[in-house]
Design an enzyme around this catalytic site. Structure first.
Site, PDB file in Angstrom:
ATOM      1  N   ARG A  47       0.844  -1.204   0.000  1.00 24.92           N
ATOM      2  CA  ARG A  47       0.000   0.000   0.000  1.00 24.92           C
ATOM      3  C   ARG A  47       0.878   1.253   0.000  1.00 24.92           C
ATOM      4  NH1 ARG A  47      -2.060   2.140   4.507  1.00 24.92           N
ATOM      5  NH2 ARG A  47      -2.360   0.156   5.559  1.00 24.92           N
TER       6      ARG A  47
ATOM      7  N   TYR B 171     -15.511  15.873 -15.842  1.00 22.61           N
ATOM      8  CA  TYR B 171     -15.903  14.465 -15.715  1.00 22.61           C
ATOM      9  C   TYR B 171     -16.912  14.345 -14.557  1.00 22.61           C
ATOM     10  CZ  TYR B 171     -15.519   9.477 -14.895  1.00 22.61           C
ATOM     11  OH  TYR B 171     -15.803   8.150 -14.713  1.00 22.61           O
TER      12      TYR B 171
ATOM     13  N   ASP C  74      -6.659  17.091 -15.344  1.00 24.92           N
ATOM     14  CA  ASP C  74      -6.981  15.712 -15.719  1.00 24.92           C
ATOM     15  C   ASP C  74      -6.633  15.550 -17.204  1.00 24.92           C
ATOM     16  OD1 ASP C  74      -8.247  13.339 -16.538  1.00 24.92           O
ATOM     17  OD2 ASP C  74      -9.868  13.574 -15.089  1.00 24.92           O
TER      18      ASP C  74
ATOM     19  N   LYS D  54      -8.047   4.390 -19.185  1.00 24.38           N
ATOM     20  CA  LYS D  54      -8.424   4.816 -20.530  1.00 24.38           C
ATOM     21  C   LYS D  54      -7.256   4.590 -21.503  1.00 24.38           C
ATOM     22  CE  LYS D  54     -12.164   5.880 -18.363  1.00 24.38           C
ATOM     23  NZ  LYS D  54     -12.439   7.209 -17.830  1.00 24.38           N
TER      24      LYS D  54
HETATM   25  C1  PLP Z   1     -12.883   7.730 -16.656  1.00 27.50           C
HETATM   26  C2  PLP Z   1     -12.416   9.062 -16.224  1.00 27.50           C
HETATM   27  C3  PLP Z   1     -12.120   9.313 -14.874  1.00 27.50           C
HETATM   28  C4  PLP Z   1     -12.333   8.287 -13.791  1.00 27.50           C
HETATM   29  O1  PLP Z   1     -11.454   7.235 -13.927  1.00 27.50           O
HETATM   30  P1  PLP Z   1     -11.720   5.751 -13.339  1.00 27.50           P
HETATM   31  O2  PLP Z   1     -10.478   5.029 -13.717  1.00 27.50           O
HETATM   32  O3  PLP Z   1     -12.976   5.255 -13.982  1.00 27.50           O
HETATM   33  O4  PLP Z   1     -11.900   5.917 -11.866  1.00 27.50           O
HETATM   34  C5  PLP Z   1     -11.650  10.567 -14.542  1.00 27.50           C
HETATM   35  N1  PLP Z   1     -11.475  11.516 -15.479  1.00 27.50           N
HETATM   36  C6  PLP Z   1     -11.773  11.309 -16.777  1.00 27.50           C
HETATM   37  C7  PLP Z   1     -11.571  12.413 -17.754  1.00 27.50           C
HETATM   38  C8  PLP Z   1     -12.240  10.074 -17.198  1.00 27.50           C
HETATM   39  O5  PLP Z   1     -12.543   9.870 -18.481  1.00 27.50           O
END
Ligand code: PLP
Length: 411
Positions: free
Chosen positions: A59, A112, A185, A210
């Site tokens: 962790r 998001y 992000d 992603k």
């Molecule tokens: C999918 C997504 C998230 C969240 O990510 P997870 O891996 O599903 O927790 C955050 N920001 C953006 C832009 C996303 O497309």
């Protein structure tokens, strides 16, 4: 020589020799271990002191996870990184680590959904104030900032499903001037199309679920820091939160990253072709893709990104029924909620995630009743186009001359 121990002891203590330093594996070893053994109490105590000592407990740190963290820091041009169990783990971890009651956050309006929800929750339960701004106007941000309470600026490189590309250079420069920590992000652009730290951001967050991992087989997230001090400030809070990356997830993500630039090239090329062809159809009333001339962010996208990305959305003139029919008729593209994988995915918010909203509520949320979101994969583009044409049905196809001004430039 015969091992004198009981078979139960021998079964537990399998052969586990340290790797031979003379023969290094080509692929990153998967260290699927929750904890690490020590020979002395002092060495263990010393290792527990900070994030950069020897591995103690996964962790707090793990060699496979560390390999991913160093790789991501390198790709983003950062000092260091922390890998998380998911993108939301990274976003929540960073927000919880840096915010205190009474703080103020300025965030881009089109965010998001999960990020929007955490910010709203923090506002409601912890007395943190959140202001939303367009992200296109640094003066609007400076006006919204409340020195010294404004702690964070939260942005996204490419917003979903609008394809908005905010003015990152202008916003990040303003944040620097005001002494506000900026968090961007970068999940949708990936470090191939944009590196926000190079534009002045303090922290980049990712859903590595992603494009970075890219194969729809793993959840993960990361925060990459421009400055090591910031990482050391965030790290203890994230260890407490426990949203740490699993070594196997980190290993799969590293495996995906090797082909990230190749995949991004194909995602961008395929999305550009589909965007242009969709825009030429009379049954499509709008296409939202930042690399398509006429998109409100086109100018910014051309300077901030090196490609349009793999996400596009379009509005069907036939409204809710047409959108639903499209997502149920596609055969190569699949109906699923994620994005960024090798396969093309479609979704229609008005008949899925936002089905409870009536026409007025949908309009207020900025989502057209016929809006279809596409995460364009890396399949053969002509196969994708045939699939889309068939799913769109009769009545389209011909290209009116008026669309000749649409220019799609890759590079
Ligand atoms: C999918 C997504 C998230 C969240 O990510 P997870 O891996 O599903 O927790 C955050 N920001 C953006 C832009 C996303 O497309």
């Amino acid at each position: 020589m015969r091992d004198p121990h009981d078979i139960s002891t021998r079964a537990v203590h399998v052969v586990n020799e340290p790797p031979d330093p003379g023969s290094r594996p080509l692929s990153v070893p998967l260290v699927q271990s929750s904890a690490f053994a020590f020979d002395s109490a002092d060495a263990l105590a010393e290792a527990m002191a900070g994030p950069d000592g020897r591995y103690v407990y996964s962790r707090r740190g793990n060699p496979t996870v560390r390999a991913l963290e160093k790789t991501l820091a390198g790709l983003e041009g950062g000092d260091s990184a922390i890998a998380f169990a998911s993108g939301m783990g990274a976003i929540s971890g960073v927000l919880l680590a840096l915010l205190r009651p009474g703080d103020h956050v300025v965030a881009q309006r089109c965010l998001y959904g999960g990020t929007y929800a955490v910010l709203s929750d923090l506002a409601e339960r912890y007395g943190i104030e959140v202001s939303h701004v367009s992200g296109d106007d640094a003066a609007e941000f400076e006006e919204a900032a409340r020195k010294p309470r404004t702690r964070l600026l939260v942005m996204e490189t490419i917003a979903n499903p609008t394809g908005q590309v905010p003015d990152l250079p202008g916003m990040l420069a303003a944040a620097r001037r005001l002494g506000i920590t900026s968090v961007v992000d970068n999940s949708l652009a990936s470090p191939v199309l944009c590196r926000p730290l190079e534009l002045g951001a303090d922290i980049v967050v990712h859903s590595t679920t992603k494009y970075l991992s890219g194969h729809s087989d793993v959840l993960g997230g990361a925060a990459v820091f421009a400055d090591g001090e910031l990482r050391r400030a965030v790290w203890p809070r994230t260890v407490e939160l426990g949203a740490c990356a699993d070594p196997f997830a980190a290993w799969l993500t590293l495996r995906g990253i090797a082909t990230l630039p190749l995949r991004m090239r194909e995602h961008c090329a395929n999305a550009a072709v589909l965007a242009e062809r969709l825009a030429a159809r009379p049954d499509v009333s709008a296409v939202h893709y930042p690399w398509l001339a006429g998109h409100p962010s086109y100018g910014t996208a051309r300077t901030v990104l090196s490609g349009g990305g793999g996400l596009l959305s379009f509005e069907l003139a036939g409204g809710r029924e047409a959108g639903r029919a499209f997502i149920e008729r596609v055969r190569i593209a699949r109906l699923a909620l994620s994005l960024g994988g090798v396969e093309t995915l479609v979704t229609h918010p008005a008949s899925t995630s936002h089905r409870e909203l009536d026409a007025d509520a949908l309009a207020a949320a900025g989502i057209g009743a016929g809006l279809v979101r596409v995460s364009v994969g890396i399949e053969g583009v002509e196969d994708l186009w045939s699939d889309f044409e068939r799913a769109l049905g009769a009545g389209g196809g011909e290209r009116p001359g008026g669309w000749g001004h649409m220019s799609l430039l890759l590079g």
